[in-house]
Design an enzyme around this catalytic site. Structure first.
Site, mmCIF file in Angstrom:
data_model
loop_
_atom_site.group_PDB
_atom_site.id
_atom_site.type_symbol
_atom_site.label_atom_id
_atom_site.label_comp_id
_atom_site.label_asym_id
_atom_site.label_seq_id
_atom_site.Cartn_x
_atom_site.Cartn_y
_atom_site.Cartn_z
ATOM 1 N N GLU A 158 37.027 44.969 38.886
ATOM 2 C CA GLU A 158 35.748 45.736 38.959
ATOM 3 C C GLU A 158 34.670 44.905 39.637
ATOM 4 O OE1 GLU A 158 32.085 46.628 37.617
ATOM 5 O OE2 GLU A 158 33.062 47.126 35.563
ATOM 6 N N CYS B 38 26.256 46.522 36.753
ATOM 7 C CA CYS B 38 26.983 46.921 37.889
ATOM 8 C C CYS B 38 26.806 48.486 38.161
ATOM 9 C CB CYS B 38 28.397 46.395 37.575
ATOM 10 S SG CYS B 38 28.856 44.771 37.804
#
Length: 455
Positions: free
Chosen positions: A230, A264
């Site tokens: 990720e 993020c």
């Protein structure tokens, strides 16, 4: 001579603690213990593992203040957000304690066999490389499903939050998890290459930058190891002309400024239809200007420092480049050490550095779009593809647009966030694989086909 790592309070710049790097022999001993422990851990029932995780959730709730204060001290998150992070970790423990067995039930597949099924088995030792921005949640996000599936794990945390890494290992140990199920390595990235080359490590999961992901994926591929990544994101928040502007502006600011912008899945690029752009910008500016920045331990502080001074310096360079490229500064823009004022930029070109690159800090960028088609085109004009948000009252339109967005998640009239019940992960340069939900726990497993012929 062994290396030492420092945990530094980013608000006061005081050294909290120093940590000596573990030797190669110590790391090897941890891997040996993990390998040995996994052989017995995998034989425990889901009910036994689940009970330990319920106790871990209770431990987190009982110690939430102490643990939250550690998070805030090490990486600067305001205390209310740190408390919420600990609570979220406790909820993760509960979710997989209650649901892991159901999520990993064998799939019975009708074939011409007497019986054919797909079973999900643990990979063994999971090496995890985790970032500092959510020093507890990122660890619990992967470790709870990974361990409930029957794996064990070695954690390589970010050096500036090694105190959190040790506290998490202590939490696992305190409630009775066997030695070797969860271990935190006090080591630098050079240990990663050696561990991935070892046949006893089954896979690697990483949350971090595109650069780190590329390096680790290359190492995993070279050693034929499974990986889940990720990585970075430059999420678009699309505001169409029929959106509820008050709700959209509030969500935009909350998404972009929470955790001092170090998220993020934060909305980083605001793509706003021309008829409502001026009104939306005014509302966003008012909310940003009202944010109180300061000591993250104080209840009235809404935004704390970035996690390190060098991160604030990097954001400052991006801001200056954007201004040189023609963006208009509407709010903020000043830096003091790791403290970076909440910043709003208008008239941001799709060619601007803050449109093309990930900005990891409290900087919001507004770009005007002519219509929904241009909004989707510009949203997809990014090498990243983590998530996106759409604000509109036309849900049929939102559904159609969501199918056109090249991302792992689309949230409509809501802030993008992680949820134990829903998979999270990206496409393009934002990585591959999934965490959370059924998809997430299965990514820590190997699917095995069992075919029983007719007698």
């Amino acid at each position: 001579m062994s290396k030492t790592f420092q945990s530094i309070n980013p608000y006061t710049l005081h050294v909290i603690q120093e940590f000596a790097e573990e030797t190669s022999a110590q790391v090897d001993a941890r891997l040996a213990q993990a390998t040995e422990t996994q052989r017995t851990w995998v034989s425990r029932s889901f009910a036994e593992r689940g009970e330990l995780f319920r106790q871990l959730g209770t431990y987190l709730r009982d110690n939430r203040q102490r643990l939250a204060e550690l998070i805030t001290a090490e990486m600067g998150k305001i205390l209310s957000e740190s408390l919420g992070e600990v609570d979220k970790c406790a909820g993760q423990c509960d979710y997989y304690a209650d649901n892991a067995e159901r999520l990993l039930q064998p799939d019975i597949i009708p074939t011409d066999a007497q019986e054919s099924r797909v079973v999900y088995e643990p990979v063994g030792v999971v090496l995890a490389i985790m970032p500092w921005n959510f020093p507890f949640w990122q660890v619990f996000r992967y470790s709870v499903p990974a361990l409930m599936a029957g794996n064990v794990t070695l954690l390589k945390h970010a050096p500036n939050v090694f105190g959190c890494a040790i506290a998490i290992e202590e939490a696992y140990r305190a409630v009775g998890f066997p030695e070797g199920v969860f271990q935190s390595l006090i080591s630098d990235v050079d240990a990663v290459e050696r561990l991935l080359a070892d046949n006893r490590v089954g896979m690697v999961t990483l949350t971090g930058s595109e650069r780190a992901g590329s390096t680790v994926a290359s190492l995993a591929g070279r050693n034929i190891k499974k990986s889940v990544l990720e990585l970075g994101g430059s999420d678009a928040l699309i505001v169409l002309k029929d959106a509820d502007l008050d709700k959209a502006a509030e969500a935009a600011v909350q998404s972009r400024m929470s955790n001092a912008g170090q998220v993020c899945i934060a909305a980083k690029r605001f793509l706003v239809e021309k008829p409502v752009k001026a009104a939306f910008t005014e509302k966003v500016k008012a909310l940003i200007d009202a944010m109180k920045q300061g000591d993250p331990t104080q209840n009235d502080t809404k935004i704390g420092p970035l996690a390190r001074v060098d991160l604030a310096e990097q954001l400052e360079r991006q801001l200056q480049t954007a201004l040189n490229e023609g963006a208009t500064l509407l709010s903020g823009g000043e830096r003091r050490d790791a403290n970076f004022q909440p910043t709003l930029l208008d008239n941001v070109s799709p060619d601007s550095v803050v449109f093309r690159e990930e900005t990891f800090g409290p900087l919001a960028a507004i770009t005007e779009v002519a219509d929904e088609a241009e909004a989707v085109r510009l949203a997809n004009q990014s090498r990243y593809g983590l998530s996106a948000a759409i604000w509109t009252k036309d849900l049929a339109k939102a559904d159609r647009l969501s199918r056109q967005l090249e991302v792992g998640s689309v949230f409509v009239n809501a802030i993008v966030r992680s949820d134990s019940r829903l998979p999270i992960g990206g496409v393009k340069k934002s990585g591959y694989g999934r965490e959370l939900s059924e998809a997430g726990i299965k990514d820590f497993c190997t699917a095995k086909t069992v075919y029983i012929g007719k007698t």
